[in-house]
Scaffold this motif. Structure first.
Motif, PDB file in Angstrom:
ATOM      1  N   LEU A  60       6.362  -0.558   3.307  1.00 24.09           N
ATOM      2  CA  LEU A  60       7.409   0.475   4.048  1.00 24.09           C
ATOM      3  C   LEU A  60       7.376   1.824   3.287  1.00 24.09           C
ATOM      4  CD1 LEU A  60      10.186  -1.688   5.391  1.00 24.09           C
ATOM      5  CD2 LEU A  60       8.071  -1.010   6.744  1.00 24.09           C
ATOM      6  N   LEU A  90       4.215   3.500   3.408  1.00 27.38           N
ATOM      7  CA  LEU A  90       3.908   4.467   4.792  1.00 27.38           C
ATOM      8  C   LEU A  90       4.527   5.746   4.928  1.00 27.38           C
ATOM      9  CD1 LEU A  90       4.606   1.594   7.601  1.00 27.38           C
ATOM     10  CD2 LEU A  90       2.272   2.673   6.925  1.00 27.38           C
ATOM     11  N   GLU A  91       5.682   5.792   3.905  1.00 26.58           N
ATOM     12  CA  GLU A  91       6.375   7.317   3.964  1.00 26.58           C
ATOM     13  C   GLU A  91       5.628   8.532   3.565  1.00 26.58           C
ATOM     14  OE1 GLU A  91       9.921   7.114   2.165  1.00 26.58           O
ATOM     15  OE2 GLU A  91      11.194   6.416   3.698  1.00 26.58           O
ATOM     16  N   ARG A 129      -4.295   3.275   5.522  1.00 26.62           N
ATOM     17  CA  ARG A 129      -3.906   3.027   6.892  1.00 26.62           C
ATOM     18  C   ARG A 129      -4.879   1.720   7.430  1.00 26.62           C
ATOM     19  NH1 ARG A 129      -7.677   7.304   7.203  1.00 26.62           N
ATOM     20  NH2 ARG A 129      -9.131   6.971   8.647  1.00 26.62           N
ATOM     21  N   ILE A 130      -5.876   1.259   6.865  1.00 26.49           N
ATOM     22  CA  ILE A 130      -6.542   0.121   7.291  1.00 26.49           C
ATOM     23  C   ILE A 130      -6.064  -0.997   6.444  1.00 26.49           C
ATOM     24  CG2 ILE A 130      -8.916  -1.013   7.128  1.00 26.49           C
ATOM     25  CD1 ILE A 130      -9.057   1.404   8.667  1.00 26.49           C
ATOM     26  N   PHE A 156      -2.653  -1.361   5.329  1.00 23.03           N
ATOM     27  CA  PHE A 156      -1.436  -1.980   5.483  1.00 23.03           C
ATOM     28  C   PHE A 156      -1.022  -2.926   6.680  1.00 23.03           C
ATOM     29  CE2 PHE A 156      -0.648   1.441   8.711  1.00 23.03           C
ATOM     30  CZ  PHE A 156       0.418   0.632   9.565  1.00 23.03           C
ATOM     31  N   PRO A 157      -1.973  -2.750   7.773  1.00 18.93           N
ATOM     32  CA  PRO A 157      -1.734  -3.791   8.755  1.00 18.93           C
ATOM     33  C   PRO A 157      -1.979  -5.212   8.426  1.00 18.93           C
ATOM     34  CG  PRO A 157      -2.850  -1.868   9.708  1.00 18.93           C
ATOM     35  CD  PRO A 157      -2.606  -1.818   8.295  1.00 18.93           C
ATOM     36  N   LEU A 158      -3.100  -5.043   7.682  1.00 23.15           N
ATOM     37  CA  LEU A 158      -3.730  -6.527   7.201  1.00 23.15           C
ATOM     38  C   LEU A 158      -2.492  -7.122   6.023  1.00 23.15           C
ATOM     39  CD1 LEU A 158      -7.354  -5.421   6.759  1.00 23.15           C
ATOM     40  CD2 LEU A 158      -6.301  -6.941   8.687  1.00 23.15           C
ATOM     41  N   LEU A 212       0.569  -6.712   6.004  1.00 20.03           N
ATOM     42  CA  LEU A 212       1.529  -7.174   6.699  1.00 20.03           C
ATOM     43  C   LEU A 212       1.460  -8.446   7.366  1.00 20.03           C
ATOM     44  CD1 LEU A 212       3.281  -3.957   8.381  1.00 20.03           C
ATOM     45  CD2 LEU A 212       4.129  -5.126   6.522  1.00 20.03           C
ATOM     46  N   LEU A 213       0.207  -8.506   8.241  1.00 18.04           N
ATOM     47  CA  LEU A 213      -0.376  -9.942   8.773  1.00 18.04           C
ATOM     48  C   LEU A 213      -0.339 -10.956   7.760  1.00 18.04           C
ATOM     49  CD1 LEU A 213      -1.261 -11.556  11.176  1.00 18.04           C
ATOM     50  CD2 LEU A 213      -3.465 -10.792  10.747  1.00 18.04           C
ATOM     51  N   PHE A 214      -0.642 -10.604   6.666  1.00 19.03           N
ATOM     52  CA  PHE A 214      -0.909 -11.671   5.503  1.00 19.03           C
ATOM     53  C   PHE A 214       0.765 -12.205   5.117  1.00 19.03           C
ATOM     54  CE2 PHE A 214      -2.205 -13.247   1.107  1.00 19.03           C
ATOM     55  CZ  PHE A 214      -3.286 -14.296   1.858  1.00 19.03           C
TER      56      PHE A 214
END
Lengths: 150, 500
Positions: free
Chosen positions: B220, B223-224, B389-390, B392-394, B396-398
């Motif tokens: 988080l 992301l800022e 950006r590639i 962070f979704p991974l 978070l999923l982890f």
């Protein structure tokens, strides 16, 4: 920043007070023979005192020039990410791992690369499928089956 | 002779193919984590905890410890080439490392950082090997009052030496302590702060809490901001430092080892503080202090050695006393506890294979890192170009899968998310997570030792004055808090925090 220090102090004060009340309902014992509520009460009492000190210290300090600790940049991104994780948490048991993870990852990849729907869908499908294969099939972690229960 | 025999036995454990593989994976992952800005070793270890549930305890710690000291190696690469520290302990390396790169001396800077890391890590291990058993022998006489004193001292040192305000660190520790009470009281079985939630009867889960506080909150925060990664366009050549470079760097490395090791042992004296202290010392001792900031090789050698020595030193209180000295070793303690291993004075006797296996694996890991690091620098530079950006979704999923997999519980994902948001808010308001985590981990030990001491003394608090070690620890604790109130000390701390 001072305003936020005061708000944080107030929130901590409320939190500490709630803990004090909850601890008071437990058996406190005596200082020499502390019961289960003794240390929680002492800790919460100290938290209340320090929260007050923290909030009051902000009135004595000169403004530090920092307006707000929350920059406007990417604020929506943050809200979307937190909200989508919260919704995922609520939907996982009901909808199951595959559909809910696919939707979550689509949203996250869309946040990462705004507007690139096809790329987001492909990456979401891939990450869902790979993690499902690795964790459910290989490492035997039982994900919620949900709507498409097996 | 005994020591050598134990070490040889340790090598027998660590050189087993499976442990060698975990060691290799740990240091490789650690270097990667160190290279990538946006995720630190603490977060990475928290994220990997669930993966290790089906792995034996010794292999788990070999893997996780490898990430910890591997990250110290990797962090320097980004500091030197991109002027962005891969992790906090390499912040100070940016100052002279990046200047060296700009002058076309990226090779020697990277080389001296790698050799310094190796020397600091290896000499630190010798210190760990000698000091931990001695401390454990001494601690065997400890009873509940001594542990109460030690926990108080450990927590107060962490608060005192932390970079933020003492008031905020204290509040953070009190929140951690309050959270440690959640669940059933171990003496009476009474529910405390469970809100009637069944899942909270066993307390708040370590893994979801750590993953939230360190993993989610870090995402988080990142992301800022926009992380710019412009790699300095330079040819990396001549990685081996010249004789002249060695002449300037080697004394700095030795001093860095000493200062880093000592600061690593002290609770709160993290690798970050060690690197800053080493830089300040080198600048003070140098006959050309004006060169610092313009590409002085001592400014790279000292801090990079110090942060690795500190990483080794931090294992001493963990193994010998069962008391972690920073957030990362707190998570390692959590990992050991999840595997049913209780670190403390008896660990080296009861679990000699585990202790010496881990020590030996660190020697092996340091060699692997030295061999790996220099030839793979090109690869690390390429990895640096992967956009966040590639990633962070991974990540978070982890995190989600990791939190869920501990108990197959959706509730734990909620706990993780809650702590993620909480950790984010804490950081934004300038509160440190380390005192919270340490107080949470040490809370049960603190309460247990206090109540046991009072049972032994039939309710008399004088027991803490009658036992010299407990009394000394409590007196030092009181002195620390009293000196923190002295205006001069407060001003000095604020100044140091501002500088760092």
């Amino acid at each position: 920043m001072l305003r936020w220090d005061r708000i944080a102090g107030a929130v901590l004060l409320v939190f500490g007070s709630v803990l004090v009340f909850a601890a008071l309902k437990m058996d406190l014992g005596t200082p020499g023979q502390p019961g289960p509520g003794f240390l929680p009460l002492g800790t919460a009492g100290l938290l209340v005192a320090l929260s007050l000190a923290y909030a009051f210290s902000s009135f004595r300090r000169a403004p530090d020039g920092v307006e707000s600790p929350w920059p406007k940049q990417n604020r929506i991104t943050l809200v979307v990410v937190i909200a989508s994780l919260a919704l995922y948490c609520a939907a996982l048991a009901f909808a199951g791992y595959i559909p809910s993870t696919f939707v979550l990852m689509t949203v996250l990849f869309l946040v990462a690369d705004a507007g690139k729907w096809m790329a987001a869908l492909i990456k979401a499908a891939l990450s869902t499928a790979i993690t499902y294969a690795v964790f459910e099939k290989l490492l035997m972690i039982q994900f919620p089956a949900g709507l498409f229960g097996n | 002779m005994d020591l050598l025999q134990f070490l040889l036995n340790g090598f027998q454990v660590s050189l087993q193919p499976v442990n060698l593989l975990y060691c290799f994976a740990g240091v490789l992952l650690g270097t990667l984590i160190g290279v990538l800005p946006g995720i630190g070793p603490t977060a990475a270890i928290a994220l990997l905890l669930p993966v290790t549930f089906h792995v034996p305890a010794v292999s788990t710690i070999i893997l996780l410890a490898g990430i910890y000291y591997g990250a110290m190696y990797g962090g320097s690469t980004t500091s030197i080439l991109v002027n962005i520290p891969g992790e906090a302990a390499s912040v100070v390396t940016c100052i002279d490392g990046y200047q060296m790169a700009r002058q076309g001396r990226a090779g020697p800077a990277l080389g001296v950082a790698a050799f310094g890391s190796f020397i600091g890590g290896t000499l630190g291990l010798v210190g760990l090997m000698l000091a931990a058993p001695a401390m454990a022998r001494f601690a065997r006489e400890f009873g509940a009052p001594e542990y109460f004193g030690l926990v108080c001292l450990g927590l107060s040192l962490l608060i005192y030496l932390g970079s933020g305000s003492i008031l905020k660190s204290l509040i953070s520790a009190l929140i951690g302590l309050s959270l440690s009470f959640v669940g059933q009281d171990m003496f009476t079985g009474t529910d405390r702060f469970t809100l009637g939630v069944r899942e909270l009867k066993d307390g708040i889960g370590l893994v979801p809490m750590f993953m939230g506080l360190f993993g989610i909150s870090e995402v988080l925060i990142n992301l800022e901001k926009k992380i710019a990664r412009e790699i300095f366009a330079t040819k990396i050549r001549q990685l081996l430092p010249s004789r002249q470079d060695w002449g300037r760097a080697f004394p700095a490395m030795l001093r860095g080892t000493g200062i880093g090791f000592l600061l690593g042992v002290i609770p709160g004296g993290s690798a970050v503080i060690a690197s800053f202290a080493s830089y300040a010392l080198e600048k003070k001792l140098s006959s050309h202090p004006e060169q610092f900031g313009t590409g002085a090789i001592e400014g790279v050698a000292g801090p990079e050695t110090a942060n690795n020595a500190a990483a080794s030193g931090a294992f001493i209180p963990l193994f010998a006393l069962g008391i972690p000295s920073n957030a990362t070793t707190a998570i390692l303690l959590g990992a050991l506890m999840l595997h049913g291993v209780r670190p403390g004075p008896m660990l080296m006797e009861q679990q000699a294979g585990l202790f010496w296996g881990i020590i030996a694996s660190m020697y092996v890991g340091n060699v692997i890192l030295l061999v790996l690091n220099l030839p793979l620098i090109g690869l690390w530079v390429k990895i640096l170009q992967v956009p966040y950006r590639i990633l962070f979704p991974l990540i978070l999923l982890f995190c989600v899968i990791g939190a869920y997999s501990v108990e197959n519980s959706v509730f734990d994902i909620g706990v993780m998310l809650g702590f993620g948001v909480f950790g984010y808010v804490l950081r934004k308001l300038g509160f440190e997570a380390a005192p919270l985590v340490l107080a949470f981990i040490l809370g049960p030990m603190l309460e247990n030792s206090l109540r046991q001491s009072l049972i032994i003394s039939h309710g008399s608090f004088l027991i803490f004055a009658q036992r010299p070690i407990a009394a000394a620890c409590l007196v030092v604790t009181a002195i620390l808090f009293l000196t923190a109130l002295v205006p001069f000390v407060r001003r000095k701390r604020a100044l140091l925090a501002q500088e760092s």
